[in-house]
Design an enzyme around this catalytic site. Structure first.
Site, mmCIF file in Angstrom:
data_model
loop_
_atom_site.group_PDB
_atom_site.id
_atom_site.type_symbol
_atom_site.label_atom_id
_atom_site.label_comp_id
_atom_site.label_asym_id
_atom_site.label_seq_id
_atom_site.Cartn_x
_atom_site.Cartn_y
_atom_site.Cartn_z
ATOM 1 N N ASN A 12 0.751 -1.307 0.061
ATOM 2 C CA ASN A 12 0.023 0.040 -0.066
ATOM 3 C C ASN A 12 0.826 1.200 0.005
ATOM 4 O O ASN A 12 0.708 1.983 0.880
ATOM 5 C CB ASN A 12 -0.849 0.038 1.268
ATOM 6 N N GLU A 38 1.439 -2.918 -5.207
ATOM 7 C CA GLU A 38 1.018 -1.500 -5.144
ATOM 8 C C GLU A 38 2.026 -0.477 -4.464
ATOM 9 O O GLU A 38 1.917 0.046 -3.397
ATOM 10 C CB GLU A 38 -0.233 -1.208 -3.847
ATOM 11 N N ASP A 151 -1.785 -9.919 -4.732
ATOM 12 C CA ASP A 151 -2.935 -9.451 -4.320
ATOM 13 C C ASP A 151 -4.110 -9.562 -5.501
ATOM 14 O O ASP A 151 -4.070 -8.943 -6.593
ATOM 15 C CB ASP A 151 -3.059 -7.823 -4.118
ATOM 16 N N ASN A 153 -7.351 -9.619 -5.318
ATOM 17 C CA ASN A 153 -8.368 -8.645 -4.943
ATOM 18 C C ASN A 153 -9.887 -9.673 -4.922
ATOM 19 O O ASN A 153 -10.896 -8.838 -5.486
ATOM 20 C CB ASN A 153 -8.447 -7.450 -5.939
ATOM 21 N N HIS A 248 -2.650 -4.786 4.235
ATOM 22 C CA HIS A 248 -2.571 -6.274 3.954
ATOM 23 C C HIS A 248 -1.405 -6.631 5.013
ATOM 24 O O HIS A 248 -0.408 -5.887 5.278
ATOM 25 C CB HIS A 248 -1.985 -6.445 2.404
#
Length: 257
Positions: A12, A38, A151, A153, A248
């Site tokens: 993130n 990310e 990830d 999602n 995460h």
């Protein structure tokens, strides 16, 4: 054969997690390979100690749009090849793939799209899923051994999120997204974590706004998948919920290769 440890973490924002001791954590944890998603950064925006961590070579794949998406792989093992896409411009331009080919296996570090924002993004996500599966099927036909992490999602089954009923119409747990994981696994892949742990309340993402992590109200949306031809090489799979710094937490596997 030697045992290698691979970790995957949606950070993130790599610059944000850097301020929280990311480099020190990586050196202490010392996996053979770390895949991050990310990153939200271009390499030229990063400090040298983040690009060149002692003992690792880093491979960055950045989105054309600044401060968005992005993946990076830190590895102690030298790959034979690195690619930052699968040859489809509309997916490759978002920096979602960091692909390292080690010869005895290909590692896909992927930040799969989020479909929550609007209908077009859900369509983009499903198109991405289908294009990626098509790409994998080609590689399997060539006899390649494949590791996929990142990830995704999407939570696969009801066991993979705290509140399945309330989220059945939310992107991330829609029937079509879950069906894609079914299809993906049926084509010759394994969800490594579920080979070792079939218990509920094992999550990898928690909503920050509602402080959901404190109550462990979460989703398991970060995965390591392997092709079935690597099954005998898999020694463990795990989640690291104690590692803070992002919304995460990291996930990992140990492989004998």
């Amino acid at each position: 054969m030697s045992k290698i440890r691979l970790l995957s973490w949606n950070v993130n924002g790599i610059r944000a997690v850097y301020k929280k001791g990311f480099v020190e954590w990586l050196k202490t944890e010392s996996p053979d390979i770390l895949c991050v998603q990310e990153t939200k950064a271009q390499p030229e925006q990063l400090t040298d100690d983040l690009l060149n961590v002692d003992g690792y070579t880093s491979y960055f794949s950045s989105a054309e749009k600044k401060g968005y998406s992005g993946t990076a792989t830190y590895t102690k093992l030298k790959p034979k090849k690195f690619k930052n896409g699968i040859g489809i411009e509309k997916f490759d331009s978002e920096g979602r793939f960091a692909i390292t080919d080690f010869g005895n296996f290909i590692l896909f570090n992927i930040y799969f799209p989020n479909g929550k924002a609007r209908k077009e993004r859900l369509e983009y996500k499903m198109d991405f899923y289908d294009a990626f599966l098509k790409h994998c099927k080609k590689l399997l036909k060539q006899g390649k051994k494949i590791v996929i992490c990142g990830d995704v999602n999407t939570a696969h089954k009801e066991i993979d999120l705290s509140r399945p009923k309330e989220n059945s119409k939310t992107s991330g747990f829609l029937p079509e997204e879950r069906e894609w994981i079914d299809k993906f696994l049926s084509e010759g892949f394994l969800d490594t974590f579920r080979m070792f742990n079939t218990k509920p309340e094992n999550y990898t993402w928690w909503d920050m706004i509602t402080r959901a992590r404190e109550r462990n109200v979460g989703w398991r949306i970060d995965y390591f998948f392997i092709s079935k031809n690597l099954k005998k090489n898999l020694k463990s799979a795990f989640i690291m919920p104690e590692i803070m710094g992002s919304d995460h937490c990291p996930v990992g596997i140990e492989l004998e290769v």
